[in-house]
Design a protein around this motif. Structure first.
Motif, PDB file in Angstrom:
ATOM      1  N   GLY A  10       0.819  -1.205   0.000  1.00  0.00           N
ATOM      2  CA  GLY A  10       0.000   0.000   0.000  1.00  0.00           C
ATOM      3  C   GLY A  10       0.850   1.250   0.000  1.00  0.00           C
ATOM      4  O   GLY A  10       2.059   1.198  -0.240  1.00  0.00           O
ATOM      5  N   LEU A  11       0.199   2.360   0.290  1.00  0.00           N
ATOM      6  CA  LEU A  11       0.861   3.664   0.347  1.00  0.00           C
ATOM      7  C   LEU A  11       1.051   4.054   1.803  1.00  0.00           C
ATOM      8  O   LEU A  11       0.099   4.001   2.596  1.00  0.00           O
ATOM      9  N   VAL A  12       2.256   4.440   2.154  1.00  0.00           N
ATOM     10  CA  VAL A  12       2.564   4.815   3.531  1.00  0.00           C
ATOM     11  C   VAL A  12       3.542   5.979   3.510  1.00  0.00           C
ATOM     12  O   VAL A  12       4.341   6.112   2.575  1.00  0.00           O
ATOM     13  N   GLN A  13       3.488   6.804   4.537  1.00  0.00           N
ATOM     14  CA  GLN A  13       4.441   7.907   4.642  1.00  0.00           C
ATOM     15  C   GLN A  13       5.791   7.419   5.144  1.00  0.00           C
ATOM     16  O   GLN A  13       5.869   6.398   5.850  1.00  0.00           O
ATOM     17  N   ALA A  14       6.809   8.147   4.812  1.00  0.00           N
ATOM     18  CA  ALA A  14       8.144   7.826   5.312  1.00  0.00           C
ATOM     19  C   ALA A  14       8.111   7.758   6.833  1.00  0.00           C
ATOM     20  O   ALA A  14       7.484   8.593   7.496  1.00  0.00           O
ATOM     21  N   GLY A  15       8.802   6.749   7.354  1.00  0.00           N
ATOM     22  CA  GLY A  15       8.802   6.518   8.793  1.00  0.00           C
ATOM     23  C   GLY A  15       7.718   5.576   9.262  1.00  0.00           C
ATOM     24  O   GLY A  15       7.746   5.128  10.414  1.00  0.00           O
ATOM     25  N   GLY A  16       6.787   5.262   8.383  1.00  0.00           N
ATOM     26  CA  GLY A  16       5.694   4.378   8.736  1.00  0.00           C
ATOM     27  C   GLY A  16       6.065   2.906   8.613  1.00  0.00           C
ATOM     28  O   GLY A  16       7.217   2.552   8.339  1.00  0.00           O
ATOM     29  N   SER A  17       5.053   2.061   8.804  1.00  0.00           N
ATOM     30  CA  SER A  17       5.260   0.610   8.799  1.00  0.00           C
ATOM     31  C   SER A  17       4.205  -0.081   7.937  1.00  0.00           C
ATOM     32  O   SER A  17       3.094   0.429   7.775  1.00  0.00           O
ATOM     33  N   LEU A  18       4.584  -1.227   7.415  1.00  0.00           N
ATOM     34  CA  LEU A  18       3.673  -2.130   6.714  1.00  0.00           C
ATOM     35  C   LEU A  18       4.091  -3.546   7.042  1.00  0.00           C
ATOM     36  O   LEU A  18       5.268  -3.812   7.302  1.00  0.00           O
ATOM     37  N   ARG A  19       3.121  -4.447   7.007  1.00  0.00           N
ATOM     38  CA  ARG A  19       3.444  -5.868   7.115  1.00  0.00           C
ATOM     39  C   ARG A  19       2.927  -6.582   5.879  1.00  0.00           C
ATOM     40  O   ARG A  19       1.724  -6.602   5.622  1.00  0.00           O
ATOM     41  N   LEU A  20       3.838  -7.164   5.146  1.00  0.00           N
ATOM     42  CA  LEU A  20       3.477  -7.956   3.983  1.00  0.00           C
ATOM     43  C   LEU A  20       3.272  -9.404   4.399  1.00  0.00           C
ATOM     44  O   LEU A  20       3.964  -9.907   5.292  1.00  0.00           O
ATOM     45  N   SER A  21       2.340 -10.048   3.729  1.00  0.00           N
ATOM     46  CA  SER A  21       2.092 -11.464   3.943  1.00  0.00           C
ATOM     47  C   SER A  21       2.237 -12.207   2.621  1.00  0.00           C
ATOM     48  O   SER A  21       1.942 -11.662   1.558  1.00  0.00           O
ATOM     49  N   CYS A  22       2.687 -13.432   2.715  1.00  0.00           N
ATOM     50  CA  CYS A  22       2.793 -14.301   1.556  1.00  0.00           C
ATOM     51  C   CYS A  22       2.107 -15.609   1.923  1.00  0.00           C
ATOM     52  O   CYS A  22       2.630 -16.376   2.746  1.00  0.00           O
ATOM     53  N   ALA A  23       0.947 -15.848   1.338  1.00  0.00           N
ATOM     54  CA  ALA A  23       0.175 -17.043   1.620  1.00  0.00           C
ATOM     55  C   ALA A  23       0.515 -18.118   0.606  1.00  0.00           C
ATOM     56  O   ALA A  23       0.517 -17.872  -0.601  1.00  0.00           O
ATOM     57  N   ALA A  24       0.787 -19.306   1.104  1.00  0.00           N
ATOM     58  CA  ALA A  24       1.179 -20.417   0.243  1.00  0.00           C
ATOM     59  C   ALA A  24       0.085 -21.468   0.202  1.00  0.00           C
ATOM     60  O   ALA A  24      -0.653 -21.662   1.169  1.00  0.00           O
ATOM     61  N   ALA A  75       2.341 -23.442  10.135  1.00  0.00           N
ATOM     62  CA  ALA A  75       0.994 -23.972  10.361  1.00  0.00           C
ATOM     63  C   ALA A  75      -0.049 -23.161   9.592  1.00  0.00           C
ATOM     64  O   ALA A  75      -1.059 -23.704   9.135  1.00  0.00           O
ATOM     65  N   LYS A  76       0.213 -21.864   9.437  1.00  0.00           N
ATOM     66  CA  LYS A  76      -0.707 -20.984   8.701  1.00  0.00           C
ATOM     67  C   LYS A  76      -0.301 -20.836   7.238  1.00  0.00           C
ATOM     68  O   LYS A  76      -0.920 -20.072   6.498  1.00  0.00           O
ATOM     69  N   LEU A  77       0.764 -21.507   6.849  1.00  0.00           N
ATOM     70  CA  LEU A  77       1.237 -21.464   5.455  1.00  0.00           C
ATOM     71  C   LEU A  77       1.513 -20.028   5.019  1.00  0.00           C
ATOM     72  O   LEU A  77       1.203 -19.632   3.885  1.00  0.00           O
ATOM     73  N   THR A  78       2.098 -19.252   5.905  1.00  0.00           N
ATOM     74  CA  THR A  78       2.285 -17.827   5.622  1.00  0.00           C
ATOM     75  C   THR A  78       3.671 -17.365   6.047  1.00  0.00           C
ATOM     76  O   THR A  78       4.173 -17.774   7.094  1.00  0.00           O
ATOM     77  N   VAL A  79       4.231 -16.517   5.220  1.00  0.00           N
ATOM     78  CA  VAL A  79       5.491 -15.849   5.515  1.00  0.00           C
ATOM     79  C   VAL A  79       5.209 -14.347   5.581  1.00  0.00           C
ATOM     80  O   VAL A  79       4.400 -13.823   4.818  1.00  0.00           O
ATOM     81  N   TYR A  80       5.886 -13.677   6.500  1.00  0.00           N
ATOM     82  CA  TYR A  80       5.639 -12.260   6.720  1.00  0.00           C
ATOM     83  C   TYR A  80       6.902 -11.435   6.510  1.00  0.00           C
ATOM     84  O   TYR A  80       8.016 -11.923   6.686  1.00  0.00           O
ATOM     85  N   LEU A  81       6.695 -10.190   6.166  1.00  0.00           N
ATOM     86  CA  LEU A  81       7.787  -9.219   6.138  1.00  0.00           C
ATOM     87  C   LEU A  81       7.295  -7.966   6.841  1.00  0.00           C
ATOM     88  O   LEU A  81       6.470  -7.227   6.289  1.00  0.00           O
ATOM     89  N   GLN A  82       7.751  -7.775   8.060  1.00  0.00           N
ATOM     90  CA  GLN A  82       7.416  -6.573   8.810  1.00  0.00           C
ATOM     91  C   GLN A  82       8.407  -5.486   8.432  1.00  0.00           C
ATOM     92  O   GLN A  82       9.617  -5.660   8.588  1.00  0.00           O
ATOM     93  N   MET A  83       7.877  -4.374   7.950  1.00  0.00           N
ATOM     94  CA  MET A  83       8.729  -3.288   7.466  1.00  0.00           C
ATOM     95  C   MET A  83       8.468  -2.043   8.307  1.00  0.00           C
ATOM     96  O   MET A  83       7.359  -1.511   8.317  1.00  0.00           O
ATOM     97  N   ASN A  84       9.483  -1.618   9.028  1.00  0.00           N
ATOM     98  CA  ASN A  84       9.397  -0.429   9.866  1.00  0.00           C
ATOM     99  C   ASN A  84      10.330   0.649   9.351  1.00  0.00           C
ATOM    100  O   ASN A  84      11.229   0.389   8.559  1.00  0.00           O
ATOM    101  N   TYR A  94       7.065  -5.820  -4.241  1.00  0.00           N
ATOM    102  CA  TYR A  94       7.678  -6.831  -3.388  1.00  0.00           C
ATOM    103  C   TYR A  94       7.132  -8.210  -3.749  1.00  0.00           C
ATOM    104  O   TYR A  94       5.915  -8.400  -3.852  1.00  0.00           O
ATOM    105  N   TYR A  95       8.060  -9.136  -3.924  1.00  0.00           N
ATOM    106  CA  TYR A  95       7.720 -10.497  -4.316  1.00  0.00           C
ATOM    107  C   TYR A  95       8.197 -11.485  -3.255  1.00  0.00           C
ATOM    108  O   TYR A  95       9.302 -11.338  -2.722  1.00  0.00           O
TER     109      TYR A  95
END
Length: 127
Positions: A10-24, A75-84, A94-95
C-alpha cells in the motif's frame, strides 16, 4: 509445486510501517526456504530477506537490516515481512519466493535460487 500470493502492500508515509504477507498453497510450507525480493521502476530485482524452512536462520540485505523482519508460520502457510521505518527508496513491487533446495547463506540471496514466485504487491513510500 507451491502457489504464492502476496498481500499487505500500500501507500505509507516515510517513517511508517507495513506488514506484507505471503500465503502459500499446494504443499507444506516447511518444504521451502522463503525469500522476499523487490523491484523498483527501472531497477533490477534485488534481495530483501530470506528465512530457512523452520525459521532458524534469517538473512537480510544491508539496506533493510534493523528495519525489516522476516518471519514465518508454517501452520498458517504464511510468511511475513514486517517493514518499519520505511523510506522512499523502499518503494517497489515486493515479491515472495520459495526454494525447495537446501542452500547456504550466499545462494539464499540470489533470485535464481528460487523456483516459485508470487505475483507481487506494490509498496509506495511517500516523503
Amino acid at each position: 509445486q507451491v502457489l504464492l500470493v502476496e498481500s499487505g502492500g500500500g501507500l505509507v508515509q516515510a517513517g511508517g510501517s507495513l506488514r506484507l504477507s505471503c500465503a502459500a498453497s499446494g504443499r507444506s510450507l516447511s518444504n521451502y526456504a522463503m525469500g522476499w525480493f523487490r523491484q523498483a521502476p527501472g531497477k533490477e530485482r534485488e534481495f530483501v530477506a530470506a528465512i530457512s524452512r523452520y525459521g532458524g536462520n534469517t538473512y537480510y540485505a544491508d539496506s533493510v537490516k534493523g528495519r525489516f523482519t522476516i518471519s514465518r508460520d508454517n501452520a498458517k502457510l504464511t510468511v511475513y515481512l514486517q517493514m518499519n521505518s520505511l523510506k522512499p527508496e523502499d518503494t517497489a513491487i515486493y515479491y515472495c519466493a520459495a526454494d525447495p533446495i537446501f542452500r547456504g547463506p550466499v545462494e539464499r540471496k540470489y533470485g535464481s535460487s528460487y523456483a516459485y514466485w508470487g505475483q507481487g504487491t506494490q509498496v509506495t513510500v511517500s516523503s
